[in-house]
Design a protein around this motif. Structure first.
Motif, short mmCIF file in Angstrom:
data_model
loop_
_atom_site.label_atom_id
_atom_site.label_comp_id
_atom_site.label_asym_id
_atom_site.label_seq_id
_atom_site.Cartn_x
_atom_site.Cartn_y
_atom_site.Cartn_z
N PHE A 26 0.79 -1.22 -0.09
CA PHE A 26 -0.19 0.10 -0.17
C PHE A 26 0.93 1.11 0.02
O PHE A 26 0.50 2.40 -0.34
CB PHE A 26 -0.97 0.05 1.34
CG PHE A 26 -1.90 1.05 1.16
CD1 PHE A 26 -2.91 0.95 0.04
CD2 PHE A 26 -2.12 2.03 2.00
CE1 PHE A 26 -3.99 1.85 -0.06
CE2 PHE A 26 -3.35 2.89 1.95
CZ PHE A 26 -4.04 2.95 1.03
N MET A 30 -0.10 4.20 -2.65
CA MET A 30 -0.42 5.59 -2.20
C MET A 30 0.51 6.58 -2.97
O MET A 30 0.04 7.69 -2.98
CB MET A 30 -0.23 5.86 -0.87
CG MET A 30 -1.19 5.26 0.15
SD MET A 30 -0.67 5.56 1.67
CE MET A 30 -0.68 7.50 1.89
N GLY A 63 -10.03 9.50 2.46
CA GLY A 63 -9.40 8.31 2.56
C GLY A 63 -7.90 8.53 2.54
O GLY A 63 -7.11 7.80 3.42
N MET A 64 -7.66 9.23 1.52
CA MET A 64 -5.93 9.35 1.30
C MET A 64 -5.41 10.15 2.29
O MET A 64 -4.21 9.79 2.90
CB MET A 64 -5.74 10.10 -0.17
CG MET A 64 -4.26 10.53 -0.16
SD MET A 64 -3.19 9.05 -0.41
CE MET A 64 -1.50 9.81 -0.36
N MET A 66 -6.33 10.34 5.38
CA MET A 66 -6.22 9.38 6.55
C MET A 66 -5.28 8.24 6.38
O MET A 66 -4.60 8.08 7.45
CB MET A 66 -7.56 8.62 6.89
CG MET A 66 -8.67 9.53 7.12
SD MET A 66 -10.36 8.90 7.25
CE MET A 66 -9.97 7.49 8.72
N ALA A 67 -5.11 7.85 5.36
CA ALA A 67 -3.97 6.89 5.38
C ALA A 67 -2.44 7.61 5.34
O ALA A 67 -1.55 7.19 5.98
CB ALA A 67 -3.89 6.32 3.86
N ASP A 70 -1.95 8.13 9.15
CA ASP A 70 -1.58 6.84 9.59
C ASP A 70 -0.06 6.98 9.62
O ASP A 70 0.67 6.44 10.47
CB ASP A 70 -2.16 5.78 9.04
CG ASP A 70 -1.76 4.24 9.88
OD1 ASP A 70 -1.92 4.28 11.01
OD2 ASP A 70 -1.50 3.56 8.81
N MET A 71 0.59 7.22 8.31
CA MET A 71 1.94 6.98 8.08
C MET A 71 2.71 8.24 8.77
O MET A 71 3.91 8.06 8.96
CB MET A 71 2.18 7.01 6.59
CG MET A 71 1.66 5.42 6.00
SD MET A 71 2.00 5.62 4.30
CE MET A 71 1.01 4.16 3.81
N GLY B 63 -3.55 2.05 6.80
CA GLY B 63 -3.90 3.40 6.03
C GLY B 63 -4.92 3.08 4.79
O GLY B 63 -6.13 3.56 4.87
N MET B 64 -4.86 1.56 4.34
CA MET B 64 -6.20 1.17 3.58
C MET B 64 -7.37 0.83 4.40
O MET B 64 -8.38 1.28 4.00
CB MET B 64 -5.45 -0.12 2.97
CG MET B 64 -6.53 -0.82 1.85
SD MET B 64 -7.11 -0.03 0.69
CE MET B 64 -8.44 -0.75 0.13
N MET B 66 -8.17 2.54 7.15
CA MET B 66 -8.94 3.71 7.37
C MET B 66 -9.66 4.52 6.02
O MET B 66 -10.39 5.08 6.36
CB MET B 66 -7.81 4.61 8.04
CG MET B 66 -7.34 4.24 9.21
SD MET B 66 -5.97 5.34 9.65
CE MET B 66 -6.86 6.78 10.29
N ALA B 67 -8.83 4.21 5.00
CA ALA B 67 -9.57 4.75 3.74
C ALA B 67 -10.90 3.97 3.35
O ALA B 67 -11.98 4.74 2.99
CB ALA B 67 -8.52 4.72 2.53
N ASP B 70 -13.53 5.06 5.76
CA ASP B 70 -14.09 6.58 5.22
C ASP B 70 -15.13 6.37 4.34
O ASP B 70 -16.34 6.88 4.36
CB ASP B 70 -12.84 7.41 4.77
CG ASP B 70 -13.34 8.77 4.45
OD1 ASP B 70 -13.85 9.26 5.16
OD2 ASP B 70 -13.01 9.22 3.22
#
Lengths: 149, 149
Positions: A26, A30, A63-64, A66-67, A70-71, B63-64, B66-67, B70
């Motif tokens: 992932f 991204m 969603g992006m 949020m991802a 997370d990182m 992250g995936m 979480m996306a 969403d």
């Protein structure tokens, strides 16, 4: 020769940022994230909002964001113990303002608490001087990372 | 003829699910999501964890998840007013257990509160009978959707 193929806007990576070469999973999907070490020991992680990160309104998809959060939020935890993977336990993300197509989005975080294996970090994401997202993450260390990744 | 090219596991989409044909932006990048309308008026949204969704431990990247959350938590809000885009205001996501490579991940949500333009939904994500993620989202309607998308 199709009119839906446009030259991308010229883009220069801001000074000091180096791309993260995540070639699998992932992290690669991204798109390119960039890191810069800061003089105070902290870090800035960043990405450019491309068409593939957008929602139907041509802003960065929630969603992006949020991802990315997370990182970003997990990275300050990761820096405390680089030889282990971590997993996300809880994320709270507040969306303050949108990031638009073409925006250079930056973020950072700091560890603000630890209880055994559980780490809490506080993070924020911005574009220029404008806050985009703030929040808190709880993370836990998991298995050791393999030496060759 | 490389040994890192493997035949994918055979995969049959579970009965009743239809793919979402998101051909642009982050919805496409995340990979195919599937929807199924349920007899009680609710919905189930789903995806298969592919290699490109994974983290370094071969589980679905946080992250995936979480996306996806969403898009699951927001969908119950979207169903109340299909002609408008919505934006995410706040998400709280609790990670209960991992989703592994090859898992079929399902989720749903329901609107549990409304205050003017702000809608609160409660959602959950699971694999089989096992909870993967639970949480709450706050969403706000934004601009009208264009007739042709």
């Amino acid at each position: 020769m199709s009119d839906d193929i446009l030259d991308p806007e010229p883009f220069t990576v801001p000074a000091g940022f180096a791309p993260l070469n995540w070639r699998r999973g992932f992290g690669q999907v991204m798109g390119t994230l960039y890191d810069r070490a800061e003089a105070d020991g902290g870090f800035t992680r960043a990405f450019l909002v491309e068409e593939r990160h957008t929602n139907g309104m041509k802003n960065c998809h929630g969603g992006m964001l949020m991802a990315f959060a997370d990182m970003v939020f997990g990275h300050s935890v990761s820096l405390t113990r680089k030889d282990h993977h971590w997993v996300t336990i809880r994320m709270l993300t507040d969306f303050i303002s949108p990031a638009a197509l073409g925006d250079w989005v930056e973020g950072t975080s700091e560890v603000v608490g630890r209880d055994g294996d559980l780490y809490t970090s506080r993070g924020r994401i911005w574009v220029g001087g404008r806050a985009v997202l703030t929040g808190t993450g709880i993370f836990k260390f998991a298995t050791p990372r393999k030496a060759s990744r």
